[in-house]
Design a protein around this motif. Structure first.
Motif, PDB file in Angstrom:
ATOM      1  N   VAL A   1       0.949  -1.175  -0.077  1.00  0.00           N
ATOM      2  CA  VAL A   1       0.063   0.180   0.075  1.00  0.00           C
ATOM      3  C   VAL A   1       0.890   1.439   0.019  1.00  0.00           C
ATOM      4  O   VAL A   1       2.122   1.290   0.551  1.00  0.00           O
ATOM      5  N   VAL A   2       0.404   2.253  -0.562  1.00  0.00           N
ATOM      6  CA  VAL A   2       1.266   3.620  -0.823  1.00  0.00           C
ATOM      7  C   VAL A   2       0.321   4.613  -0.935  1.00  0.00           C
ATOM      8  O   VAL A   2      -0.280   4.592  -2.263  1.00  0.00           O
ATOM      9  N   LEU A   3       0.329   5.866  -0.291  1.00  0.00           N
ATOM     10  CA  LEU A   3      -0.280   6.864  -0.423  1.00  0.00           C
ATOM     11  C   LEU A   3       0.905   7.863  -1.111  1.00  0.00           C
ATOM     12  O   LEU A   3       1.891   8.312  -0.802  1.00  0.00           O
ATOM     13  N   LYS A   4       0.311   8.224  -2.628  1.00  0.00           N
ATOM     14  CA  LYS A   4       1.339   9.256  -3.386  1.00  0.00           C
ATOM     15  C   LYS A   4       0.402  10.327  -3.352  1.00  0.00           C
ATOM     16  O   LYS A   4      -0.571  10.746  -3.373  1.00  0.00           O
ATOM     17  N   THR A   5       1.254  11.280  -3.737  1.00  0.00           N
ATOM     18  CA  THR A   5       0.775  12.748  -4.464  1.00  0.00           C
ATOM     19  C   THR A   5       1.842  13.042  -5.437  1.00  0.00           C
ATOM     20  O   THR A   5       2.806  12.642  -5.675  1.00  0.00           O
ATOM     21  N   GLY A   6       1.161  14.526  -6.199  1.00  0.00           N
ATOM     22  CA  GLY A   6       1.904  14.843  -7.210  1.00  0.00           C
ATOM     23  C   GLY A   6       1.821  14.236  -8.578  1.00  0.00           C
ATOM     24  O   GLY A   6       0.631  13.535  -8.720  1.00  0.00           O
ATOM     25  N   THR A   7       2.650  14.256  -9.407  1.00  0.00           N
ATOM     26  CA  THR A   7       2.523  13.599 -10.739  1.00  0.00           C
ATOM     27  C   THR A   7       3.234  12.245 -10.794  1.00  0.00           C
ATOM     28  O   THR A   7       4.313  12.131 -10.690  1.00  0.00           O
ATOM     29  N   ILE A   8       2.287  11.251 -10.748  1.00  0.00           N
ATOM     30  CA  ILE A   8       2.884   9.961 -10.881  1.00  0.00           C
ATOM     31  C   ILE A   8       3.562   9.412 -12.041  1.00  0.00           C
ATOM     32  O   ILE A   8       2.830   9.689 -13.114  1.00  0.00           O
ATOM     33  N   LEU A   9       4.844   8.830 -11.686  1.00  0.00           N
ATOM     34  CA  LEU A   9       5.451   8.356 -12.913  1.00  0.00           C
ATOM     35  C   LEU A   9       4.561   7.286 -13.751  1.00  0.00           C
ATOM     36  O   LEU A   9       4.127   6.237 -13.110  1.00  0.00           O
ATOM     37  N   GLY A  10       4.795   7.416 -15.148  1.00  0.00           N
ATOM     38  CA  GLY A  10       4.015   6.334 -15.924  1.00  0.00           C
ATOM     39  C   GLY A  10       2.642   6.444 -15.803  1.00  0.00           C
ATOM     40  O   GLY A  10       1.955   5.405 -16.128  1.00  0.00           O
ATOM     41  N   GLN A  11       2.056   7.424 -15.356  1.00  0.00           N
ATOM     42  CA  GLN A  11       0.545   7.511 -15.200  1.00  0.00           C
ATOM     43  C   GLN A  11      -0.033   8.960 -15.568  1.00  0.00           C
ATOM     44  O   GLN A  11       0.596  10.098 -15.320  1.00  0.00           O
ATOM     45  N   ALA A  12      -1.161   9.024 -16.308  1.00  0.00           N
ATOM     46  CA  ALA A  12      -1.482  10.299 -16.486  1.00  0.00           C
ATOM     47  C   ALA A  12      -2.211  10.654 -15.339  1.00  0.00           C
ATOM     48  O   ALA A  12      -3.202  10.159 -14.711  1.00  0.00           O
ATOM     49  N   THR A  13      -1.815  11.980 -14.620  1.00  0.00           N
ATOM     50  CA  THR A  13      -2.340  12.382 -13.574  1.00  0.00           C
ATOM     51  C   THR A  13      -3.218  13.619 -13.539  1.00  0.00           C
ATOM     52  O   THR A  13      -2.716  14.731 -14.168  1.00  0.00           O
ATOM     53  N   ALA A  14      -4.513  13.586 -13.302  1.00  0.00           N
ATOM     54  CA  ALA A  14      -5.626  14.493 -13.814  1.00  0.00           C
ATOM     55  C   ALA A  14      -5.197  15.696 -12.900  1.00  0.00           C
ATOM     56  O   ALA A  14      -5.033  16.840 -13.438  1.00  0.00           O
ATOM     57  N   ASP A  15      -5.092  15.616 -11.656  1.00  0.00           N
ATOM     58  CA  ASP A  15      -4.743  16.770 -10.755  1.00  0.00           C
ATOM     59  C   ASP A  15      -3.774  16.361  -9.905  1.00  0.00           C
ATOM     60  O   ASP A  15      -4.032  15.486  -8.980  1.00  0.00           O
ATOM     61  N   PRO A  16      -2.597  16.904  -9.835  1.00  0.00           N
ATOM     62  CA  PRO A  16      -1.400  16.524  -9.065  1.00  0.00           C
ATOM     63  C   PRO A  16      -1.684  16.713  -7.611  1.00  0.00           C
ATOM     64  O   PRO A  16      -0.993  16.022  -6.727  1.00  0.00           O
ATOM     65  N   ASP A  17      -2.417  17.728  -7.335  1.00  0.00           N
ATOM     66  CA  ASP A  17      -2.752  18.040  -5.916  1.00  0.00           C
ATOM     67  C   ASP A  17      -3.471  17.176  -5.646  1.00  0.00           C
ATOM     68  O   ASP A  17      -4.587  17.598  -4.665  1.00  0.00           O
ATOM     69  N   THR A  18      -3.719  15.829  -5.348  1.00  0.00           N
ATOM     70  CA  THR A  18      -4.562  14.810  -4.967  1.00  0.00           C
ATOM     71  C   THR A  18      -3.654  13.784  -4.070  1.00  0.00           C
ATOM     72  O   THR A  18      -2.590  13.619  -4.478  1.00  0.00           O
ATOM     73  N   LEU A  19      -4.367  13.315  -3.157  1.00  0.00           N
ATOM     74  CA  LEU A  19      -3.535  12.323  -2.364  1.00  0.00           C
ATOM     75  C   LEU A  19      -4.239  10.656  -3.080  1.00  0.00           C
ATOM     76  O   LEU A  19      -5.534  10.749  -3.081  1.00  0.00           O
ATOM     77  N   GLN A  20      -3.469   9.898  -3.243  1.00  0.00           N
ATOM     78  CA  GLN A  20      -3.866   8.953  -4.096  1.00  0.00           C
ATOM     79  C   GLN A  20      -3.368   7.587  -3.363  1.00  0.00           C
ATOM     80  O   GLN A  20      -2.066   7.509  -3.174  1.00  0.00           O
ATOM     81  N   LEU A  21      -4.235   6.663  -2.760  1.00  0.00           N
ATOM     82  CA  LEU A  21      -3.686   5.656  -2.020  1.00  0.00           C
ATOM     83  C   LEU A  21      -3.917   4.455  -2.879  1.00  0.00           C
ATOM     84  O   LEU A  21      -5.054   4.035  -3.468  1.00  0.00           O
ATOM     85  N   PHE A  22      -2.659   3.681  -3.417  1.00  0.00           N
ATOM     86  CA  PHE A  22      -2.484   2.858  -4.341  1.00  0.00           C
ATOM     87  C   PHE A  22      -2.399   1.261  -3.295  1.00  0.00           C
ATOM     88  O   PHE A  22      -1.745   1.299  -2.382  1.00  0.00           O
ATOM     89  N   GLY A  23      -2.912   0.404  -4.079  1.00  0.00           N
ATOM     90  CA  GLY A  23      -2.846  -0.917  -3.643  1.00  0.00           C
ATOM     91  C   GLY A  23      -1.296  -1.415  -4.360  1.00  0.00           C
ATOM     92  O   GLY A  23      -0.385  -0.601  -4.537  1.00  0.00           O
ATOM     93  N   ASN A  24      -1.038  -2.358  -3.943  1.00  0.00           N
ATOM     94  CA  ASN A  24       0.273  -3.187  -4.435  1.00  0.00           C
ATOM     95  C   ASN A  24       0.756  -2.827  -5.847  1.00  0.00           C
ATOM     96  O   ASN A  24       0.105  -3.003  -6.693  1.00  0.00           O
ATOM     97  N   VAL A  25       1.911  -2.139  -5.979  1.00  0.00           N
ATOM     98  CA  VAL A  25       2.252  -1.432  -6.842  1.00  0.00           C
ATOM     99  C   VAL A  25       3.076  -2.337  -8.074  1.00  0.00           C
ATOM    100  O   VAL A  25       3.084  -2.026  -9.290  1.00  0.00           O
ATOM    101  N   ASN A  26       2.960  -3.617  -7.617  1.00  0.00           N
ATOM    102  CA  ASN A  26       3.273  -4.618  -8.720  1.00  0.00           C
ATOM    103  C   ASN A  26       2.244  -5.263  -9.510  1.00  0.00           C
ATOM    104  O   ASN A  26       2.283  -5.932 -10.393  1.00  0.00           O
TER     105      ASN A  26
END
Ligand SMILES: *[C@@H]1O[C@H](CO)[C@@H](O)[C@H](O)[C@H]1NC(C)=O
Ligand SMILES: *[C@@H]1O[C@H](CO)[C@@H](O)[C@H](O)[C@H]1NC(C)=O
Length: 283
Positions: free
Chosen positions: A151-176
């Protein structure tokens, strides 16, 4: 309303009240008596050894900003983790990073076994804004073999992904996972703590997210979602800034502009035992 509905609501309320007594697995809520120098010495809250730039001490990067505590900081204080140009850990020149690791979280301890709920709150520091052209990891569980973040909480412009609004907190599941799934996302509202809890079922391999803003009690914002949380590991709370325009090994290859003075304020870091369904929604 039928009596069955009334009963269901009564039992929900009972759970919320009983929730105050969930057994703790670790507690990273620090008292106001802990100084920044206290983070350099062995202490009951966080590792004094990792993760920080080579040659740095935690007292050089931890700030104790004061102000109102987060939802679960009834008697404890916020802690800010900052990064600078010196925040180069273990030769990872593509990153600038500093993170707090719970003192008892060895990588193979019970914090990643059974059913546990991880709590944390995050707030922006208006004096030390992030650069949202970059990807940041603020909270993550890194597996004990370092092969993934479950699990990982990210913000900003996510590498390898179109980020609609980088001023967002995105909680991802397993990054693999292919592609990694966003379990929950929310605007990174300034000037207030944003409170998260994630129930991690290490037996059924699911994650359920709870969220609130300010002093509002947590509410479930997802069901228990299938997510591979196996592999144990360590929880990280801080700022891991990835470079831009990197390719291949992003730990080494991204571009980092000089002059970094950035931070994130944390509160209410703890983990509780949810094996019997206990989840604290309010203190
Ligand atoms: C933000 O990061 C980008 C990419 O590294 C850089 O071009 C830009 O100058 C940075 N902005 C600030 C305000 O530092
Ligand atoms: C990243 O690459 C883009 C496109 O080539 C370029 O415009 C930008 O200046 C680069 N940023 C940095 C910080 O090198």
């Amino acid at each position: 309303m039928t009596s069955i509905h009334s009963l269901a609501i009564a039992s929900l309320l009972a759970t919320a009240v009983a929730a105050q007594k969930c057994a703790l697995q670790f507690d990273g809520r620090v008292p106001s008596t802990l100084t920044t120098a206290g983070f350099d010495a062995t202490n009951q809250f966080f590792s004094s050894a990792n993760v920080l730039g080579q040659g740095l001490k935690f007292s050089e990067l931890i700030q104790l900003p004061g102000g109102t505590g987060s939802l679960f900081d009834t008697n404890t204080v916020p802690v800010e983790v900052t990064i600078s140009d010196k925040s180069i850990f273990n030769g990872q020149t593509g990153f600038r990073r500093a993170e707090l690791l719970p003192a008892s979280n060895s990588g193979t301890d019970p914090s990643t076994q059974g059913v546990k709920t991880l709590h944390f709150s995050v707030m922006k520091d208006a004096q030390r804004p992030l650069n949202l052209s970059h990807e940041y990891q603020l909270v993550f569980l890194e597996s004990n073999d370092f092969s993934t973040n479950q699990v990982v909480l990210k913000t900003g412009t996510i590498l390898g992904q179109a980020t609609a609004d980088p001023d967002t907190l995105q909680l991802f599941g397993n990054v693999n996972a292919n592609p990694p799934q966003v379990l929950f996302s929310t605007p990174f509202t300034a000037g207030t703590f944003l409170n998260f809890a994630v129930t991690l079922d290490f037996n059924k391999l699911t994650s359920q997210v709870f969220f609130s803003q300010g002093n509002a009690p947590l509410k479930a914002v997802t069901q228990a979602i299938p997510n591979d949380v196996s592999g144990q590991g360590q929880f990280h709370f801080g700022v891991l800034k990835k470079g831009v325009n990197g390719s291949g090994d992003t730990t080494k290859n991204g571009v980092q502009e000089a002059g970094i003075d950035e931070g994130i304020i944390f509160g209410g870091i703890f983990e509780e035992d949810s094996s019997a369904g206990c989840v604290s929604l309010s203190p």
